[in-house]
Design a protein around this motif. Structure first.
Motif, PDB file in Angstrom:
ATOM      1  N   ALA A 118      54.810  42.884  41.250  1.00  0.00           N
ATOM      2  CA  ALA A 118      55.907  42.723  40.296  1.00  0.00           C
ATOM      3  C   ALA A 118      55.657  43.541  39.039  1.00  0.00           C
ATOM      4  O   ALA A 118      56.595  44.123  38.465  1.00  0.00           O
ATOM      5  CB  ALA A 118      56.078  41.247  39.938  1.00  0.00           C
ATOM      6  N   THR A 119      54.406  43.609  38.601  1.00  0.00           N
ATOM      7  CA  THR A 119      54.072  44.428  37.438  1.00  0.00           C
ATOM      8  C   THR A 119      54.469  45.882  37.682  1.00  0.00           C
ATOM      9  O   THR A 119      55.114  46.524  36.840  1.00  0.00           O
ATOM     10  CB  THR A 119      52.565  44.349  37.146  1.00  0.00           C
ATOM     11  OG1 THR A 119      52.186  42.984  36.938  1.00  0.00           O
ATOM     12  CG2 THR A 119      52.201  45.164  35.907  1.00  0.00           C
ATOM     13  N   ALA A 120      54.090  46.399  38.847  1.00  0.00           N
ATOM     14  CA  ALA A 120      54.418  47.790  39.186  1.00  0.00           C
ATOM     15  C   ALA A 120      55.922  47.994  39.274  1.00  0.00           C
ATOM     16  O   ALA A 120      56.450  49.036  38.832  1.00  0.00           O
ATOM     17  CB  ALA A 120      53.749  48.171  40.506  1.00  0.00           C
ATOM     18  N   GLU A 121      56.631  47.028  39.839  1.00  0.00           N
ATOM     19  CA  GLU A 121      58.066  47.202  40.040  1.00  0.00           C
ATOM     20  C   GLU A 121      58.851  47.089  38.732  1.00  0.00           C
ATOM     21  O   GLU A 121      59.865  47.762  38.549  1.00  0.00           O
ATOM     22  CB  GLU A 121      58.564  46.195  41.078  1.00  0.00           C
ATOM     23  CG  GLU A 121      58.100  46.590  42.478  1.00  0.00           C
ATOM     24  CD  GLU A 121      58.276  45.501  43.510  1.00  0.00           C
ATOM     25  OE1 GLU A 121      58.547  44.349  43.126  1.00  0.00           O
ATOM     26  OE2 GLU A 121      58.117  45.808  44.701  1.00  0.00           O
ATOM     27  N   LEU A 122      58.376  46.257  37.824  1.00  0.00           N
ATOM     28  CA  LEU A 122      59.023  46.183  36.515  1.00  0.00           C
ATOM     29  C   LEU A 122      58.827  47.486  35.741  1.00  0.00           C
ATOM     30  O   LEU A 122      59.749  47.975  35.077  1.00  0.00           O
ATOM     31  CB  LEU A 122      58.466  44.997  35.727  1.00  0.00           C
ATOM     32  CG  LEU A 122      58.919  43.623  36.243  1.00  0.00           C
ATOM     33  CD1 LEU A 122      57.983  42.531  35.751  1.00  0.00           C
ATOM     34  CD2 LEU A 122      60.350  43.339  35.815  1.00  0.00           C
ATOM     35  N   ILE A 123      57.641  48.061  35.840  1.00  0.00           N
ATOM     36  CA  ILE A 123      57.406  49.373  35.227  1.00  0.00           C
ATOM     37  C   ILE A 123      58.292  50.421  35.893  1.00  0.00           C
ATOM     38  O   ILE A 123      58.861  51.295  35.227  1.00  0.00           O
ATOM     39  CB  ILE A 123      55.916  49.742  35.333  1.00  0.00           C
ATOM     40  CG1 ILE A 123      55.092  48.845  34.410  1.00  0.00           C
ATOM     41  CG2 ILE A 123      55.697  51.225  34.989  1.00  0.00           C
ATOM     42  CD1 ILE A 123      53.592  48.992  34.565  1.00  0.00           C
ATOM     43  N   ALA A 124      58.430  50.316  37.217  1.00  0.00           N
ATOM     44  CA  ALA A 124      59.270  51.268  37.949  1.00  0.00           C
ATOM     45  C   ALA A 124      60.727  51.194  37.493  1.00  0.00           C
ATOM     46  O   ALA A 124      61.433  52.215  37.486  1.00  0.00           O
ATOM     47  CB  ALA A 124      59.176  51.014  39.454  1.00  0.00           C
ATOM     48  N   VAL A 187      48.411  47.168  31.841  1.00  0.00           N
ATOM     49  CA  VAL A 187      48.893  48.135  32.829  1.00  0.00           C
ATOM     50  C   VAL A 187      49.953  49.045  32.209  1.00  0.00           C
ATOM     51  O   VAL A 187      49.946  50.273  32.420  1.00  0.00           O
ATOM     52  CB  VAL A 187      49.449  47.426  34.076  1.00  0.00           C
ATOM     53  CG1 VAL A 187      50.041  48.443  35.051  1.00  0.00           C
ATOM     54  CG2 VAL A 187      48.347  46.628  34.766  1.00  0.00           C
ATOM     55  N   ILE A 188      50.869  48.473  31.445  1.00  0.00           N
ATOM     56  CA  ILE A 188      51.895  49.282  30.796  1.00  0.00           C
ATOM     57  C   ILE A 188      51.255  50.349  29.913  1.00  0.00           C
ATOM     58  O   ILE A 188      51.650  51.515  29.920  1.00  0.00           O
ATOM     59  CB  ILE A 188      52.836  48.410  29.934  1.00  0.00           C
ATOM     60  CG1 ILE A 188      53.584  47.388  30.775  1.00  0.00           C
ATOM     61  CG2 ILE A 188      53.851  49.298  29.198  1.00  0.00           C
ATOM     62  CD1 ILE A 188      54.276  46.330  29.937  1.00  0.00           C
ATOM     63  N   ALA A 189      50.257  49.930  29.123  1.00  0.00           N
ATOM     64  CA  ALA A 189      49.599  50.865  28.212  1.00  0.00           C
ATOM     65  C   ALA A 189      48.939  52.006  28.989  1.00  0.00           C
ATOM     66  O   ALA A 189      49.030  53.178  28.586  1.00  0.00           O
ATOM     67  CB  ALA A 189      48.566  50.126  27.361  1.00  0.00           C
ATOM     68  N   VAL A 190      48.285  51.678  30.112  1.00  0.00           N
ATOM     69  CA  VAL A 190      47.633  52.702  30.919  1.00  0.00           C
ATOM     70  C   VAL A 190      48.663  53.678  31.488  1.00  0.00           C
ATOM     71  O   VAL A 190      48.476  54.901  31.454  1.00  0.00           O
ATOM     72  CB  VAL A 190      46.809  52.053  32.051  1.00  0.00           C
ATOM     73  CG1 VAL A 190      46.306  53.114  33.042  1.00  0.00           C
ATOM     74  CG2 VAL A 190      45.629  51.278  31.471  1.00  0.00           C
TER      75      VAL A 190
END
Length: 231
Positions: A118-124, A187-190
């Motif tokens: 979900a973290t990856a998909e929200l960033i996507a 993760v967002i910051a990276v």
């Protein structure tokens, strides 16, 4: 709808829409190409571990939905590979960020895997949303198609996670939500640092990208962890 019915409906609609015209070519800035190469690696996994965890739930409908979810992610990888080819660029075999992402996903059980996904998909959502405003027609079309899928994927993960955490008392859910959002913020910051040149090339900044992603993470945390359940 059941877990799988919406995926089936979306698959039928997708079958009626032909691929973009790859022959039209694409003129992409070098930073955007490097960024897309990394995202293409991230979309190309076989999803075997996630499918095994879904099958272990004993819910065949959910397991079927997860298999269709994985297929959609693999289709994203295919489209990104075609887009890169249209821009005269190759795909890459791997990237450190994907290796870290996969290791983190597999550290615990299904809920852990879904929270990392979900973290990856929200960033996507934010990433492909920015690309969908590109002046390059092929990049705009591919990004818009992937963005539509990712919106559905976020709703899919949110629904499953909300149901998974609902039996837990609120005093336990809220710290879990805070811990996840702390992880997601890192993760967002990276991602913002790693893809900064591409973000500038598409007309945004690391700060704006970070801020908008944080807002998405907060909304997701509230929906999953602060919803209905024991007090």
């Amino acid at each position: 709808m059941t877990w799988s019915e919406e995926f089936v409906t979306r698959s039928r609609i997708r079958e009626q829409n032909p691929d973009p015209d790859w022959r039209a070519g694409s003129r992409l800035p070098s930073p955007v190409i490097r960024s897309l190469q990394r995202f293409q690696v991230g979309e190309s996994g076989d999803g075997a571990a996630l499918i095994r965890l879904a099958e272990a739930t004993g819910d065949p409908d959910y397991a079927a939905a997860v298999r269709m979810f994985v297929a959609e992610e693999q289709n994203h990888a295919r489209m990104l590979a075609e887009l890169l080819r249209a821009a005269g660029a190759p795909t890459i075999a791997g990237h450190w960020s994907d290796r870290v992402f996969v290791a983190t996903r597999r550290a615990l059980g299904l809920r852990s895997e879904l929270l990392v996904l979900a973290t990856a998909e929200l960033i996507a959502l934010e990433y492909y949303g920015a690309l969908a405003a590109s002046s390059d027609p092929l990049l705009r079309e591919v990004s818009s198609r992937i963005l539509d899928d990712e919106r559905h994927h976020v709703r899919f993960q949110e629904r499953r996670l909300r149901e998974a955490f609902a039996p837990a008392p609120r005093w336990a859910r809220r710290p879990a939500g805070g811990a996840w959002q702390t992880f997601a913020t890192v993760v967002i910051a990276v991602v913002a640092l790693d893809h900064g040149p591409a973000l500038r090339a598409i007309g945004t900044t690391r700060r704006d990208f970070y801020t908008r992603c944080r807002r998405l993470m907060t909304d997701f945390r509230v929906a999953v962890f602060d919803g209905a359940g024991p007090p």
